[in-house]
Design a protein around this motif. Structure first.
Motif, PDB file in Angstrom:
ATOM      1  N   ARG A 164       0.258  13.258  -1.155  1.00 38.49           N
ATOM      2  CA  ARG A 164      -0.938  12.999  -0.536  1.00 38.49           C
ATOM      3  C   ARG A 164      -0.228  13.312   0.674  1.00 38.49           C
ATOM      4  N   VAL A 165       0.480  12.857   1.764  1.00 39.62           N
ATOM      5  CA  VAL A 165       0.941  13.135   3.432  1.00 39.62           C
ATOM      6  C   VAL A 165       0.712  14.294   3.331  1.00 39.62           C
ATOM      7  N   LEU A 166       0.511  15.381   2.109  1.00 41.75           N
ATOM      8  CA  LEU A 166       1.088  17.460   3.000  1.00 41.75           C
ATOM      9  C   LEU A 166      -0.929  17.082   3.212  1.00 41.75           C
ATOM     10  N   LEU A 175       0.936  -0.768   0.369  1.00 40.24           N
ATOM     11  CA  LEU A 175       0.011   0.006  -0.304  1.00 40.24           C
ATOM     12  C   LEU A 175       0.767   1.511  -0.108  1.00 40.24           C
ATOM     13  N   GLY A 176       1.629   1.851  -1.341  1.00 36.98           N
ATOM     14  CA  GLY A 176       1.961   3.151  -1.532  1.00 36.98           C
ATOM     15  C   GLY A 176       0.856   4.750  -1.267  1.00 36.98           C
ATOM     16  N   GLY A 177       0.896   5.237  -1.827  1.00 39.85           N
ATOM     17  CA  GLY A 177       0.456   5.797  -1.973  1.00 39.85           C
ATOM     18  C   GLY A 177      -0.706   6.596  -3.166  1.00 39.85           C
ATOM     19  N   ALA A 178      -0.106   5.267  -4.340  1.00 42.66           N
ATOM     20  CA  ALA A 178      -0.263   5.601  -5.339  1.00 42.66           C
ATOM     21  C   ALA A 178      -1.888   4.332  -5.400  1.00 42.66           C
ATOM     22  N   GLU A 179      -1.220   3.273  -4.033  1.00 45.37           N
ATOM     23  CA  GLU A 179      -2.329   2.141  -4.487  1.00 45.37           C
ATOM     24  C   GLU A 179      -3.626   2.618  -3.099  1.00 45.37           C
ATOM     25  N   LEU A 180      -2.795   3.146  -2.863  1.00 39.61           N
ATOM     26  CA  LEU A 180      -4.295   4.296  -1.434  1.00 39.61           C
ATOM     27  C   LEU A 180      -4.953   4.948  -2.000  1.00 39.61           C
ATOM     28  N   SER A 181      -4.401   5.587  -3.130  1.00 41.47           N
ATOM     29  CA  SER A 181      -6.007   6.253  -4.557  1.00 41.47           C
ATOM     30  C   SER A 181      -6.151   5.808  -5.117  1.00 41.47           C
ATOM     31  N   PHE A 192       5.707  10.851   7.566  1.00 33.79           N
ATOM     32  CA  PHE A 192       4.878   9.524   6.671  1.00 33.79           C
ATOM     33  C   PHE A 192       4.888   9.817   5.705  1.00 33.79           C
ATOM     34  N   SER A 193       6.013   8.867   5.449  1.00 37.35           N
ATOM     35  CA  SER A 193       6.649   8.583   3.986  1.00 37.35           C
ATOM     36  C   SER A 193       7.233   6.857   4.335  1.00 37.35           C
ATOM     37  N   ARG A 194       6.777   6.102   3.062  1.00 34.62           N
ATOM     38  CA  ARG A 194       7.543   4.693   2.912  1.00 34.62           C
ATOM     39  C   ARG A 194       8.654   4.760   2.839  1.00 34.62           C
ATOM     40  N   LEU A 195       9.633   4.537   3.405  1.00 39.37           N
ATOM     41  CA  LEU A 195      11.519   4.800   3.500  1.00 39.37           C
ATOM     42  C   LEU A 195      12.041   4.551   2.300  1.00 39.37           C
ATOM     43  N   GLY A 202       7.833   2.244  11.470  1.00 45.23           N
ATOM     44  CA  GLY A 202       7.246   1.009  10.022  1.00 45.23           C
ATOM     45  C   GLY A 202       5.951   1.190   9.203  1.00 45.23           C
ATOM     46  N   ALA A 203       5.613   0.455   8.561  1.00 38.16           N
ATOM     47  CA  ALA A 203       4.583   0.796   7.712  1.00 38.16           C
ATOM     48  C   ALA A 203       3.579   0.575   8.630  1.00 38.16           C
ATOM     49  N   ARG A 204       2.494   1.553   8.485  1.00 37.66           N
ATOM     50  CA  ARG A 204       1.297   1.394  10.186  1.00 37.66           C
ATOM     51  C   ARG A 204       0.340   2.303   8.750  1.00 37.66           C
ATOM     52  N   ASP A 205      -0.896   1.476   9.572  1.00 38.56           N
ATOM     53  CA  ASP A 205      -2.142   1.838   9.097  1.00 38.56           C
ATOM     54  C   ASP A 205      -3.604   2.421  10.018  1.00 38.56           C
ATOM     55  N   ASP A 206      -2.582   3.188  10.648  1.00 34.38           N
ATOM     56  CA  ASP A 206      -3.304   4.295  11.712  1.00 34.38           C
ATOM     57  C   ASP A 206      -2.552   5.244  12.108  1.00 34.38           C
ATOM     58  N   ILE A 207      -2.525   6.315  10.545  1.00 36.07           N
ATOM     59  CA  ILE A 207      -2.128   7.430  10.450  1.00 36.07           C
ATOM     60  C   ILE A 207      -2.508   8.518  10.826  1.00 36.07           C
ATOM     61  N   PRO A 208      -3.653   8.530  11.120  1.00 34.32           N
ATOM     62  CA  PRO A 208      -4.970   9.475  11.992  1.00 34.32           C
ATOM     63  C   PRO A 208      -4.502  10.272  13.560  1.00 34.32           C
ATOM     64  N   VAL A 260       7.300   7.562  10.486  1.00 31.73           N
ATOM     65  CA  VAL A 260       6.001   6.090   9.441  1.00 31.73           C
ATOM     66  C   VAL A 260       6.193   5.693   8.868  1.00 31.73           C
ATOM     67  N   GLY A 261       6.414   4.645   7.560  1.00 28.21           N
ATOM     68  CA  GLY A 261       6.626   4.169   6.656  1.00 28.21           C
ATOM     69  C   GLY A 261       7.467   2.783   6.853  1.00 28.21           C
ATOM     70  N   GLY A 262       7.763   2.246   6.217  1.00 28.33           N
ATOM     71  CA  GLY A 262       8.046   0.768   5.791  1.00 28.33           C
ATOM     72  C   GLY A 262       8.851   1.176   4.596  1.00 28.33           C
TER      73      GLY A 262
HETATM   74  N1  UDP Z   1       1.098   5.252   4.873  1.00 34.13           N
HETATM   75  C1  UDP Z   1       0.224   4.850   5.599  1.00 34.13           C
HETATM   76  N2  UDP Z   1       1.817   3.689   6.180  1.00 34.13           N
HETATM   77  C2  UDP Z   1       3.307   4.712   6.526  1.00 34.13           C
HETATM   78  C3  UDP Z   1       3.051   5.363   5.523  1.00 34.13           C
HETATM   79  C4  UDP Z   1       2.179   6.037   4.664  1.00 34.13           C
HETATM   80  O1  UDP Z   1      -0.557   4.846   5.193  1.00 34.13           O
HETATM   81  O2  UDP Z   1       3.187   3.771   7.097  1.00 34.13           O
HETATM   82  C5  UDP Z   1       0.501   6.579   3.716  1.00 34.13           C
HETATM   83  C6  UDP Z   1      -0.071   8.259   3.991  1.00 34.13           C
HETATM   84  O3  UDP Z   1      -0.821   8.322   4.400  1.00 34.13           O
HETATM   85  C7  UDP Z   1      -0.084   8.063   2.717  1.00 34.13           C
HETATM   86  C8  UDP Z   1       0.030   7.755   1.174  1.00 34.13           C
HETATM   87  O4  UDP Z   1       1.129   6.745   1.829  1.00 34.13           O
HETATM   88  O5  UDP Z   1      -1.512   8.176   2.073  1.00 34.13           O
HETATM   89  C9  UDP Z   1       1.751   7.708   0.936  1.00 34.13           C
HETATM   90  O6  UDP Z   1       0.897   8.980  -0.097  1.00 34.13           O
HETATM   91  P1  UDP Z   1       2.284   9.741  -1.159  1.00 34.13           P
HETATM   92  O7  UDP Z   1       1.134  10.247  -1.972  1.00 34.13           O
HETATM   93  O8  UDP Z   1       2.551  10.883   0.507  1.00 34.13           O
HETATM   94  O9  UDP Z   1       3.930   9.213  -1.376  1.00 34.13           O
HETATM   95  P2  UDP Z   1       3.562   7.947  -2.257  1.00 34.13           P
HETATM   96  O10 UDP Z   1       4.098   6.627  -1.341  1.00 34.13           O
HETATM   97  O11 UDP Z   1       2.663   7.860  -3.377  1.00 34.13           O
HETATM   98  O12 UDP Z   1       5.442   8.378  -2.489  1.00 34.13           O
END
Ligand code: UDP
Length: 391
Positions: free
Chosen positions: A299-301, A16-22, A213-216, A272-278, A240-242
């Motif tokens: 997205r994180v902005l 689940l990167g940003g592209a996939e969440l979108s 809050f970004s993937r590493l 690491g990667a989390r799904d409780d971002i809020p 936060v991010g994997g």
């Molecule tokens: N995010 C997440 N878990 C994490 C780190 C990030 O769910 O551990 C989410 C974050 O909240 C955001 C998305 O991953 O919705 C990252 O999207 P962004 O467009 O900022 O970067 P991308 O991963 O697309 O390069």
């Protein structure tokens, strides 16, 4: 009418990167008439199923893993793997009216499949197509394929659109649809979460906490935040991010090693990667976006501002379309840890400025970057492409 036409979404990632969440939000909006094809199993597949979206994973094995953005020429294994995958995808594409691709790898395979199945193809472009991310041969392959095969490029920002055109892509194919975020999960956060999260992590209640809050990945610039932290002795960082994609494990090791050094130990929390971002954002006093290369959108902005947090962000790419310096955030030169540190210090020392930026930023993104506007934009493009395909 294009109302009931089926859509085949294609994404290479199981994570689940940003592209996939979108894409998750988009696929949910089309769930009565779509199927999603992924090239690996994983949490994205699980999330789609939880939301009632029909999904099939066709694991690509080693064939796609060897293909990197910076690869100069695809290996024979990758070419054979691509053709085999495209044949599988083409079989599913025949049951749909349109192939909708969500990543460069998915685009190249999806466009081949769409050609085999004689279906139109959309590419939702979420990458800055330039030499800092891609090899010259990959750029050429993508733009030539897009110019010849694609019916529409949906770019997630003007920065992404401009980079496509600068790389040789046809401007007439491109429409910009900005990402949008549903604020519901942020508005549901319990006010006690701030302290609960801090106590669970051993962070003092009154510490100043900067969140990332970004993937590493090296270009996401977590390293720059650690450099800044060296000069901010009592500030904590929640990172936060994997390491989602291959090749990033080494970078994670480097960050963990640095975080354990005496100058940073106890102040850097790598979760690491989390799904409780809020909930995690609610524990922060400020959120730092530290990408060292132009961010396609970020997205994180939007999420940071929805969470009403002061934001410091890298001044490049799509970031400038989301926030404005001194109106909704502080923008700093990408990769400049001294500038990042001084922006963090400024917002810490000037709480009135911090609150005012966060509050006007929150109103701005809640109005401008909504999930509904994104879905409406995508649906309009899908209908348009289907309409043209029928003529
Ligand atoms: N995010 C997440 N878990 C994490 C780190 C990030 O769910 O551990 C989410 C974050 O909240 C955001 C998305 O991953 O919705 C990252 O999207 P962004 O467009 O900022 O970067 P991308 O991963 O697309 O390069």
């Amino acid at each position: 009418m294009s109302g009931a036409a089926r859509i085949l979404f294609v994404d290479h990632a199981g994570v689940l990167g940003g592209a996939e969440l979108s894409l998750l939000d988009i696929a949910v909006a089309f769930r009565d008439r779509c199927e999603v094809v992924l090239f690996e199993h994983g949490p994205f597949e699980t999330k789609l199923l939880e939301h009632g979206v029909s999904v099939v994973a066709i694991p690509s094995g080693a064939a796609l893993r060897g293909v990197k953005k910076g690869t100069r020429l695809p290996s024979p294994t990758a070419i054979v793997g691509t053709v085999v995958l495209a044949t599988h995808v083409a079989r599913r594409a025949k049951k749909a009216a349109l192939v909708y691709t969500n990543s460069p790898k998915a685009f190249l395979i999806g466009a081949t499949a769409a050609a085999l199945a004689r279906r139109p193809v959309i590419w939702h472009l979420r990458d800055i197509l330039d030499r800092s991310h891609f090899s010259a041969s990959n750029l050429r392959l993508m733009t030539l394929t897009a110019n010849a095969r694609v019916s529409r490029i949906i770019a997630n920002s003007h920065a992404t659109a401009d980079a496509f055109v600068a790389a040789g892509g046809r401007r007439d194919l491109v429409r910009v649809v900005h990402n949008g975020i549903d604020p519901a999960a942020f508005d549901r956060v319990d006010p006690t979460a701030r302290l609960t999260v801090r106590r669970a992590l051993g962070i003092p209640d009154d510490a100043f906490v900067v969140g990332s809050f970004s993937r590493l990945h090296p270009w996401k610039g977590q390293r720059v935040l650690l450099d800044a932290l060296e000069t901010l002795p009592d500030v904590h960082a929640l990172i936060v991010g994997g390491a989602l994609f291959s090749g990033e494990a080494e970078y994670e090791k480097e960050l963990r090693h640095r975080a354990a050094q005496p100058t940073l130990a106890g102040r850097v929390h790598l979760l690491g990667a989390r799904d409780d971002i809020p909930a995690l954002m609610s524990a922060c006093d400020l959120i730092a976006h530290t990408s060292t290369l132009p961010e396609p959108f970020g997205r994180v902005l939007v999420e940071a501002l929805i969470a009403r947090k002061p934001l410091v962000a890298s001044d490049a790419g799509g970031v400038r379309e989301v926030v404005q310096h001194m109106q909704t955030a502080l923008l700093v030169q990408p990769g400049n840890s001294a500038a990042l540190a001084s922006a963090i210090m400024r917002l810490r020392r000037e709480p009135k400025l911090a609150v005012s930026l966060a509050s006007s930023g929150s109103s701005h993104v809640r109005e401008r970057f909504t999930r509904d506007a994104m879905i409406t934009g995508v649906m309009a493009n899908v209908s348009d492409v289907l309409e043209h395909a029928r003529r």
